[in-house]
Design a protein around this motif. Sequence first.
Motif, PDB file in Angstrom:
ATOM      1  N   ARG A  53      90.373 -34.529   4.196  1.00 49.07           N
ATOM      2  CA  ARG A  53      90.253 -34.163   2.765  1.00 49.07           C
ATOM      3  C   ARG A  53      91.187 -35.043   1.924  1.00 49.07           C
ATOM      4  NH1 ARG A  53      87.813 -33.308  -0.790  1.00 49.07           N
ATOM      5  NH2 ARG A  53      88.081 -31.804  -2.468  1.00 49.07           N
ATOM      6  N   ALA A  54      92.395 -35.251   2.430  1.00 43.43           N
ATOM      7  CA  ALA A  54      93.374 -36.078   1.693  1.00 43.43           C
ATOM      8  C   ALA A  54      92.859 -37.513   1.536  1.00 43.43           C
ATOM      9  CB  ALA A  54      94.712 -36.076   2.425  1.00 43.43           C
ATOM     10  N   THR A  55      92.252 -38.037   2.589  1.00 43.42           N
ATOM     11  CA  THR A  55      91.755 -39.428   2.500  1.00 43.42           C
ATOM     12  C   THR A  55      90.532 -39.516   1.579  1.00 43.42           C
ATOM     13  OG1 THR A  55      90.381 -39.168   4.468  1.00 43.42           O
ATOM     14  CG2 THR A  55      92.582 -40.070   4.802  1.00 43.42           C
ATOM     15  N   GLU A  56      89.797 -38.417   1.481  1.00 43.86           N
ATOM     16  CA  GLU A  56      88.652 -38.416   0.538  1.00 43.86           C
ATOM     17  C   GLU A  56      89.160 -38.350  -0.902  1.00 43.86           C
ATOM     18  OE1 GLU A  56      85.484 -36.115   3.497  1.00 43.86           O
ATOM     19  OE2 GLU A  56      86.575 -34.987   1.960  1.00 43.86           O
ATOM     20  N   LEU A  57      90.199 -37.561  -1.101  1.00 43.88           N
ATOM     21  CA  LEU A  57      90.765 -37.437  -2.462  1.00 43.88           C
ATOM     22  C   LEU A  57      91.417 -38.748  -2.891  1.00 43.88           C
ATOM     23  CD1 LEU A  57      92.396 -33.916  -2.129  1.00 43.88           C
ATOM     24  CD2 LEU A  57      90.598 -34.517  -3.761  1.00 43.88           C
ATOM     25  N   ASP A  58      92.097 -39.377  -1.943  1.00 50.10           N
ATOM     26  CA  ASP A  58      92.782 -40.634  -2.263  1.00 50.10           C
ATOM     27  C   ASP A  58      92.605 -41.622  -1.103  1.00 50.10           C
ATOM     28  OD1 ASP A  58      94.375 -42.702  -2.970  1.00 50.10           O
ATOM     29  OD2 ASP A  58      96.210 -41.527  -3.248  1.00 50.10           O
ATOM     30  N   PRO A  59      91.568 -42.456  -1.177  1.00 51.84           N
ATOM     31  CA  PRO A  59      91.294 -43.385  -0.060  1.00 51.84           C
ATOM     32  C   PRO A  59      92.348 -44.487   0.091  1.00 51.84           C
ATOM     33  CG  PRO A  59      89.379 -43.126  -1.506  1.00 51.84           C
ATOM     34  CD  PRO A  59      90.541 -42.529  -2.219  1.00 51.84           C
ATOM     35  N   TYR A  61      95.583 -43.702   0.455  1.00 49.98           N
ATOM     36  CA  TYR A  61      96.759 -42.962   0.948  1.00 49.98           C
ATOM     37  C   TYR A  61      96.980 -43.293   2.435  1.00 49.98           C
ATOM     38  CZ  TYR A  61      99.877 -38.815   0.788  1.00 49.98           C
ATOM     39  OH  TYR A  61     100.949 -37.961   0.804  1.00 49.98           O
ATOM     40  N   ALA A  62      97.765 -44.312   2.699  1.00 49.85           N
ATOM     41  CA  ALA A  62      97.981 -44.801   4.071  1.00 49.85           C
ATOM     42  C   ALA A  62      98.571 -43.711   4.966  1.00 49.85           C
ATOM     43  CB  ALA A  62      98.910 -46.004   4.041  1.00 49.85           C
ATOM     44  N   GLN A  63      99.479 -42.919   4.403  1.00 49.41           N
ATOM     45  CA  GLN A  63     100.155 -41.887   5.211  1.00 49.41           C
ATOM     46  C   GLN A  63      99.153 -40.854   5.741  1.00 49.41           C
ATOM     47  OE1 GLN A  63     101.204 -43.243   2.427  1.00 49.41           O
ATOM     48  NE2 GLN A  63     103.274 -43.972   2.885  1.00 49.41           N
ATOM     49  N   LEU A  68      96.124 -38.656  10.311  1.00 48.54           N
ATOM     50  CA  LEU A  68      94.798 -38.419  10.882  1.00 48.54           C
ATOM     51  C   LEU A  68      94.691 -39.098  12.256  1.00 48.54           C
ATOM     52  CD1 LEU A  68      92.070 -37.135  10.291  1.00 48.54           C
ATOM     53  CD2 LEU A  68      91.426 -39.215   9.048  1.00 48.54           C
ATOM     54  N   ALA A  69      95.222 -40.296  12.335  1.00 49.77           N
ATOM     55  CA  ALA A  69      95.198 -41.041  13.603  1.00 49.77           C
ATOM     56  C   ALA A  69      95.982 -40.289  14.677  1.00 49.77           C
ATOM     57  CB  ALA A  69      95.786 -42.438  13.397  1.00 49.77           C
ATOM     58  N   ARG A  87      93.017 -48.456   9.375  1.00 50.46           N
ATOM     59  CA  ARG A  87      92.892 -48.232   7.926  1.00 50.46           C
ATOM     60  C   ARG A  87      94.289 -48.082   7.305  1.00 50.46           C
ATOM     61  NH1 ARG A  87      88.125 -45.989   5.699  1.00 50.46           N
ATOM     62  NH2 ARG A  87      89.241 -46.021   3.714  1.00 50.46           N
ATOM     63  N   ALA A  88      95.144 -47.315   7.977  1.00 48.26           N
ATOM     64  CA  ALA A  88      96.503 -47.082   7.456  1.00 48.26           C
ATOM     65  C   ALA A  88      97.263 -48.398   7.343  1.00 48.26           C
ATOM     66  CB  ALA A  88      97.251 -46.117   8.363  1.00 48.26           C
TER      67      ALA A  88
END
Lengths: 118, 266
Positions: A53-59, A61-63, A68-69, A87-88
């Motif tokens: 969800r966080a990566t969808e909100l802010d693609p 956002y490396a952290q 997620l990894a 990606r990160a």
Amino acid sequence: MYFRPLALIVLLLVTTAAPVLADARGDARKQVEFGIAVAQKGLWREAIYRWIRATELDPTYAQAFNNLAVAYEQEGELPKAREAYERALALEPNNLLIQQNFDLFKEINDRTAPGGGR
Amino acid sequence: MTARLQAAAASLAVALVAAGCGTSFTEIPIETPIQAKLNTEQFSRVLVAGFISGGSEDVDSNLETVRLLRSQLRTKSRLRVIDADVLPLMEVAGRQPGLAPEPEDASRAGAAGAQPPGELPPGIRDERDFEQFQTLFANVAYWKRIGEEFQQPLIVTGTILFTPHTRSGFVQREQEVYDSFGRRRTVPVRTYMERKGFILRPSFVFIDGRTGETLHTETFREEILYNASQTTPALSSYFELMDRLLPSFLNTLSSQKIRGTRVLLK
């Protein structure tokens, strides 16, 4: 003649977009923090949901991708973990903490490669 | 420690410095499940049959490897380990047709022309000496017969080469220095050193005891070097090197969980 309204529109876009981006990061950060809290309790599937969800909100956002990894590693989903680490690191190539996680991941991943001996 | 692990340790140190500068992070333990490389569901028993071994005479790598693998499989695998005498594979190989050494091999063994046909060279010194044994591992009829004898288990066999090794060259090491204020720090120094140690090169062959066919082969190479003045028993080096590759060996037969720590970021 047309410059003034155009400049006004651009100014309006810039001034409104900045808070929107800040909001996206803020919302994503809340998801990341919640994900960390549940991961610490061992609820990794929930953490994965939050960090996706966080990566969808802010693609950007490396952290979030890093976390997620880590969660994918814990779940044994190694190809997904690699993709998320990549990606990160693409977003923050100089982040040593992400690089350290990725190095440790690769150490494990090599063992699972076909004919994994050295 | 592998180069990559060393790099990871170094990056950890740097990362901790970075963390001290305000990056928000949480260390968390993880357990990564790794699927077995080989599907062993159809087997309930495993026979560690024995190995063709060579190299150092200070360690009987065949017997030691059989003992070690059996004890590891007893505790870390669902397969029942068969306790049986170790197969005399060198003798079996000697009796096999087509295993007489080539003239070149015979000369490498120091007995050019003197080797009676059908006998193997007296010593195994390097990996090339193992090439002639590959027909033994591919001998389906032999392994099928062994399989029938032990109720069709999964058979583990292969080759083990444990050789002494010396290497000299420049080595980087940390040296303590004190500045004019008496503060201690370490600096990397390159020094020429003579080092000696061992190389362990096992090749594990997994054979289906029902058909005698090879299911999987896995080869490893591990090396350890000590300061030339240090005296380390060969057996202790052997166990140190085996210890490094055991997780990978076990992961061939059963799923493993690898423990580690990672850093979560905000």
